[in-house]
Scaffold this motif. Structure first.
Motif, mmCIF file in Angstrom:
data_model
loop_
_atom_site.group_PDB
_atom_site.id
_atom_site.type_symbol
_atom_site.label_atom_id
_atom_site.label_comp_id
_atom_site.label_asym_id
_atom_site.label_seq_id
_atom_site.Cartn_x
_atom_site.Cartn_y
_atom_site.Cartn_z
ATOM 1 N N ASN B 46 1.130 -1.288 0.148
ATOM 2 C CA ASN B 46 -0.008 -0.432 0.344
ATOM 3 C C ASN B 46 0.876 1.370 -0.139
ATOM 4 N N ALA B 47 2.255 1.160 0.666
ATOM 5 C CA ALA B 47 3.275 2.255 1.118
ATOM 6 C C ALA B 47 3.354 3.056 -0.876
ATOM 7 N N HIS B 48 3.497 1.915 -1.748
ATOM 8 C CA HIS B 48 3.373 2.600 -3.348
ATOM 9 C C HIS B 48 2.953 1.075 -4.095
ATOM 10 N N PRO B 49 2.086 1.620 -4.889
ATOM 11 C CA PRO B 49 1.202 0.087 -5.422
ATOM 12 C C PRO B 49 0.883 -0.003 -6.567
ATOM 13 N N ARG B 50 2.347 0.522 -6.890
ATOM 14 C CA ARG B 50 2.867 -0.062 -8.207
ATOM 15 C C ARG B 50 4.156 -1.020 -7.970
ATOM 16 N N LEU B 51 4.377 -1.953 -9.579
ATOM 17 C CA LEU B 51 5.280 -2.939 -9.926
ATOM 18 C C LEU B 51 5.375 -2.762 -11.212
ATOM 19 N N ALA B 58 9.923 3.686 -10.693
ATOM 20 C CA ALA B 58 9.117 5.018 -9.188
ATOM 21 C C ALA B 58 8.124 5.429 -10.203
ATOM 22 N N ASN B 59 7.044 6.920 -9.808
ATOM 23 C CA ASN B 59 6.384 7.205 -10.555
ATOM 24 C C ASN B 59 6.327 7.766 -11.588
ATOM 25 N N ALA B 60 7.829 8.388 -12.203
ATOM 26 C CA ALA B 60 7.603 8.381 -13.615
ATOM 27 C C ALA B 60 8.312 7.100 -14.640
ATOM 28 N N ASP B 61 8.156 6.190 -14.136
ATOM 29 C CA ASP B 61 8.484 5.093 -14.421
ATOM 30 C C ASP B 61 7.012 3.800 -14.818
ATOM 31 N N ALA B 62 6.743 3.583 -16.291
ATOM 32 C CA ALA B 62 5.598 2.477 -16.790
ATOM 33 C C ALA B 62 5.790 1.456 -15.782
ATOM 34 N N LEU B 65 1.409 -3.259 -13.282
ATOM 35 C CA LEU B 65 0.716 -3.993 -12.337
ATOM 36 C C LEU B 65 0.626 -2.345 -11.141
ATOM 37 N N GLU B 66 -0.573 -2.104 -11.037
ATOM 38 C CA GLU B 66 -0.984 -0.441 -10.776
ATOM 39 C C GLU B 66 -2.560 -0.749 -9.915
ATOM 40 N N ILE B 67 -2.443 -0.349 -8.744
ATOM 41 C CA ILE B 67 -3.735 -0.325 -7.705
ATOM 42 C C ILE B 67 -4.207 1.036 -7.597
ATOM 43 N N GLY B 68 -4.988 1.355 -7.359
ATOM 44 C CA GLY B 68 -5.341 3.512 -7.172
ATOM 45 C C GLY B 68 -6.218 3.578 -7.521
ATOM 46 N N ALA B 69 -7.131 5.069 -7.571
ATOM 47 C CA ALA B 69 -7.998 5.497 -7.678
ATOM 48 C C ALA B 69 -8.213 6.396 -9.288
#
Lengths: 256, 281
Positions: B46-51, B58-62, B65-69
């Motif tokens: 949950n601290a960084h819901p991206r793989l 990090a956020n700028a990279d593709a 998998l992502e869980i979000g809103a």
């Protein structure tokens, strides 16, 4: 064959199983989480992490990468600017009159201008920055080794920890971090004033930030103003050795 | 699985010794440990819901998998180019007090239930020792006492496609072995236990170590072997959900095979041999 011992084992297992399942269902984990005894039992694993990492890799070097591996965009995290008026003036003047204080358990306290740090032997390294949240970014860092600065100041034999006092604040508390002498004297532990071949920008910790490559991001203190050698972390704010350690219960040893 | 090989076949309905004490203790310690690891791991996610794949991410990279809103406030799970709405379960959900929260995994699935990366790491990294040392002790003991050779070794006969196909058909028809045959693992059971013991559990421990910057310094081959720190994190997450899949199938099989007898055998070690069903056509 002792029947009674067997029954005790069965009862113990049944009870442990029931307690485990029931406790979880009733969110007993939250209660255990707030129980100081259970909490300190869990936190004692930090000593195992530190000792096992030091056993296998006390002097190991963090992996270094090539320019082709650099992150296209390095994520800035934590405080990205410093509100302090004196800092803003120094930033505007390119840190012309700024000095890094080195004090505490040293023979010769220092006040080093940025030019003195830049004139010292430099180390440049391309490393992966691992955030405790899970993301990573690869960047290039350059600056003098911390061991060299400490050599100039002359560490007293009692010195066991190096503390970094920073210009950025969370609320009214300034940021601070600490490492032990094994990490402080490690060849890749540098005071970086350059990042990706440019002068370190404000959001990454200008004028000077710590790189302690075998630990997670929150140990890499930004906006370092003063370096203090200490015998103990007792009496340093909450006594756990760092802002996140004191405020939120993050581990002091962040090698995992 | 059997305490010692019987010269005579035990009869149907007879109570026999089935699981050793070491197997039973390890089973229940693992049940608790894996649940704690999963729930504290979901909080860490949950601290960084991206793989990502590779060394950095990090956020700028593709992210793969992502869980979000979404911007309209719907919960969303995105894998590659495809996304599904997950409002109420993932990304956007309501907590016990009726407040809407925007986090990947909901509070009922995490340790602790409120957001705390620091607390979740304290749980996860302490129980990691229990998991790793428990697996090591169990594998060493099972090798020495012959459990692996005797009970998990797949014979040439069992490897035959016709045998595996027969076993799959039996499972699909919910036909379970009776009498002494129930004392031996069938080939699908052996394959799943071998997959968990020798593939998934070592994989999840190694990918966990591969995320540690300290370990990466003295054992860079671990992180590099998985293709980088972010790949190790992705594989760690996939292995966790494969273990959840194993757990679900395991529970269904225990319920279908007779939950009281099966659970008793894992607590006391004693197992009643199932009787042949008379009404089976």
């Amino acid at each position: 064959m002792s029947g009674s011992a067997k029954i005790l084992t069965r009862r113990g297992l049944l009870r442990a199983g029931a307690l485990g399942a029931g406790g979880l269902v009733l969110s007993g984990c939250d209660r255990l989480n707030d129980n100081s005894g259970f909490r300190s039992l869990l936190e004692s694993a930090e000593g195992l992490h530190l000792r096992s990492q030091r056993l296998f890799g006390r002097d190991a070097l963090a992996r270094e990468f090539s320019p082709a591996d650099l992150s296209p965009e390095f994520r800035a995290n934590g405080n990205r600017e410093v509100k302090d008026a004196a800092y803003r003036q120094q930033l505007a003047s390119g840190f012309a009159g700024w000095t890094l204080k080195v004090d505490g358990l040293v023979e010769k306290p220092l006040a080093l201008p940025l030019s003195a740090l830049q004139a010292m032997p430099q180390r440049a390294q391309i490393t992966r920055h691992d955030c405790v949240e899970g993301w990573s970014a690869i960047g290039k860092w350059q600056g003098p080794q911390l061991s060299h600065v400490l050599d100039v100041a002359g560490l007293k034999p009692q010195a066991r920890f190096i503390v970094f006092h920073c210009a950025d604040r969370f609320g009214s508390t300034p940021y601070y971090e600490s490492i032990d002498m094994i990490d402080a004297l490690h060849p890749q532990t540098i005071l970086a004033w350059r990042m990706n071949d440019k002068v370190l920008p404000e959001k990454f910790g200008a004028p000077l930030r710590l790189r302690v490559e075998r630990q997670l991001g929150y140990k890499h203190a930004k906006y370092v103003m003063r370096i203090e050698a200490r015998e103990s972390l007792d009496g340093l704010y909450g006594g756990k050795g760092g802002y996140w350690e004191d405020s939120s219960g993050y581990a002091w040893y962040a090698g995992i | 699985m059997t305490e010692h090989s019987e010269p005579t076949q035990p009869a149907q309905g007879q109570l026999v010794r089935r699981h050793r004490l070491s197997t039973r203790i390890w089973h229940w310690v693992n049940a608790v440990t894996l649940l704690v690891m999963l729930m504290s791991g979901l909080m860490i996610f949950n601290a960084h819901p991206r793989l990502y794949w590779g060394e950095y991410g990090a956020n700028a990279d593709a992210a793969w998998l992502e869980i979000g809103a979404t911007q309209s406030g719907e919960g969303m799970l995105r894998i590659g180019g495809g996304a599904i709405r997950t409002t109420g379960v993932l990304g956007v959900w309501t907590d016990g007090e009726g407040k809407e929260k925007r986090r990947a995994f909901p509070s009922w699935s995490t340790i602790p239930s409120h957001y705390s990366l620091a607390d979740a790491r304290v749980w996860h990294l302490a129980f990691a020792w229990v998991l790793a040392l428990g697996l090591l002790a169990y594998l060493v003991r099972s090798l020495l006492n012959g459990h692996i050779r005797r009970d998990l070794h797949i014979t040439a006969r069992e490897w035959r496609p016709s045998h595996i196909w027969h076993d799959i058909r039996d499972h699909a028809r919910l036909r379970f072995p009776s009498g002494a045959a129930a004392l031996h693992y069938n080939v699908l059971q052996k394959l799943s236990y071998i997959g968990v013991l020798f593939v998934l559990l070592p994989l999840i421990i190694l990918t966990g170590l591969g995320m540690s910057p300290g370990t990466d310094a003295w054992a860079p081959w671990v992180t590099q072997g998985f293709g980088g720190r972010q790949s190790a994190r992705s594989i760690h997450f996939i292995a966790a959900f494969l273990l959840v899949g194993f757990f679900l199938v395991h529970i269904v099989m225990v319920i279908l095979a007779g939950p009281i007898n099966e659970v008793r055998s894992m607590i006391t070690g004693n197992y009643r041999l199932p009787k042949e069903k008379d009404d089976a056509k």
